[in-house]
Motif scaffolding. Sequence first.
Motif, PDB file in Angstrom:
ATOM      1  N   HIS A  27       0.828  -1.204   0.000  1.00 21.24           N
ATOM      2  CA  HIS A  27       0.000   0.000   0.000  1.00 21.24           C
ATOM      3  C   HIS A  27       0.861   1.253   0.000  1.00 21.24           C
ATOM      4  CE1 HIS A  27      -2.991  -2.808   1.796  1.00 21.24           C
ATOM      5  NE2 HIS A  27      -3.820  -2.091   1.070  1.00 21.24           N
ATOM      6  N   ASN A  28       0.387   2.290  -0.687  1.00 24.67           N
ATOM      7  CA  ASN A  28       0.865   3.643  -0.442  1.00 24.67           C
ATOM      8  C   ASN A  28       0.014   4.154   0.710  1.00 24.67           C
ATOM      9  OD1 ASN A  28       2.807   4.084  -2.417  1.00 24.67           O
ATOM     10  ND2 ASN A  28       1.273   4.607  -3.952  1.00 24.67           N
ATOM     11  N   VAL A  29       0.618   4.695   1.732  1.00 22.99           N
ATOM     12  CA  VAL A  29      -0.144   5.191   2.875  1.00 22.99           C
ATOM     13  C   VAL A  29       0.086   6.686   2.993  1.00 22.99           C
ATOM     14  CG1 VAL A  29      -0.543   4.985   5.362  1.00 22.99           C
ATOM     15  CG2 VAL A  29       0.135   2.982   4.046  1.00 22.99           C
ATOM     16  N   SER A  30      -1.002   7.447   2.886  1.00 25.15           N
ATOM     17  CA  SER A  30      -0.909   8.903   2.959  1.00 25.15           C
ATOM     18  C   SER A  30      -0.839   9.356   4.418  1.00 25.15           C
ATOM     19  CB  SER A  30      -2.128   9.536   2.293  1.00 25.15           C
ATOM     20  OG  SER A  30      -3.287   9.312   3.085  1.00 25.15           O
ATOM     21  N   HIS A  31      -0.614  10.662   4.592  1.00 24.78           N
ATOM     22  CA  HIS A  31      -0.573  11.235   5.931  1.00 24.78           C
ATOM     23  C   HIS A  31      -1.915  11.054   6.632  1.00 24.78           C
ATOM     24  CE1 HIS A  31       0.922  13.803   9.097  1.00 24.78           C
ATOM     25  NE2 HIS A  31      -0.150  14.560   9.002  1.00 24.78           N
ATOM     26  N   ASN A  90      -3.667   8.498   6.362  1.00 23.26           N
ATOM     27  CA  ASN A  90      -3.783   7.044   6.496  1.00 23.26           C
ATOM     28  C   ASN A  90      -4.701   6.415   5.453  1.00 23.26           C
ATOM     29  OD1 ASN A  90      -2.732   4.785   7.747  1.00 23.26           O
ATOM     30  ND2 ASN A  90      -4.455   4.588   9.155  1.00 23.26           N
ATOM     31  N   ASN A  91      -4.837   7.087   4.285  1.00 22.63           N
ATOM     32  CA  ASN A  91      -5.547   6.474   3.165  1.00 22.63           C
ATOM     33  C   ASN A  91      -4.603   5.475   2.510  1.00 22.63           C
ATOM     34  OD1 ASN A  91      -7.707   8.219   3.578  1.00 22.63           O
ATOM     35  ND2 ASN A  91      -6.853   9.774   2.203  1.00 22.63           N
ATOM     36  N   LYS A  92      -5.140   4.323   2.155  1.00 20.09           N
ATOM     37  CA  LYS A  92      -4.299   3.292   1.553  1.00 20.09           C
ATOM     38  C   LYS A  92      -4.712   3.040   0.112  1.00 20.09           C
ATOM     39  CE  LYS A  92      -3.665   1.073   5.985  1.00 20.09           C
ATOM     40  NZ  LYS A  92      -4.538   1.968   6.751  1.00 20.09           N
ATOM     41  N   THR A  93      -3.739   3.075  -0.782  1.00 19.16           N
ATOM     42  CA  THR A  93      -3.968   2.707  -2.173  1.00 19.16           C
ATOM     43  C   THR A  93      -2.980   1.618  -2.548  1.00 19.16           C
ATOM     44  OG1 THR A  93      -2.513   4.479  -2.921  1.00 19.16           O
ATOM     45  CG2 THR A  93      -4.860   4.966  -2.856  1.00 19.16           C
TER      46      THR A  93
END
Length: 97
Positions: free
Chosen positions: A16-20, A22-25
């Motif tokens: 996953h890419n995890v944003s600040h 905490n959204n996961k793509t």
Amino acid sequence: MARRCELTGKGVLRGHNVSHANNKTRRTFEPNLSPVTLTSDALGKSFRLRVSAHALRSVDHRGGLDAFLIKQSDDTLSEKALKIKRELKKSLAQASA
């Protein structure tokens, strides 16, 4: 063509890419592959393989393609690399006899 190292079997991993926030793509972690020509001292031939940077360092560390292939287990090698290994073993057996 599969993104897999012909010497170590290292392939694509998923994560996953995890944003600040905490959204996961979904994403893929691909091995650092490059086409390389490696020379076998025992066979006196050059072979073109698609190898990861990590495997290339391992080949240098073990003392060349011949030493690497003899130590490496068969389940991680590609068909092309297995063919080279069989040819190498045959050559070494004839040289010792």
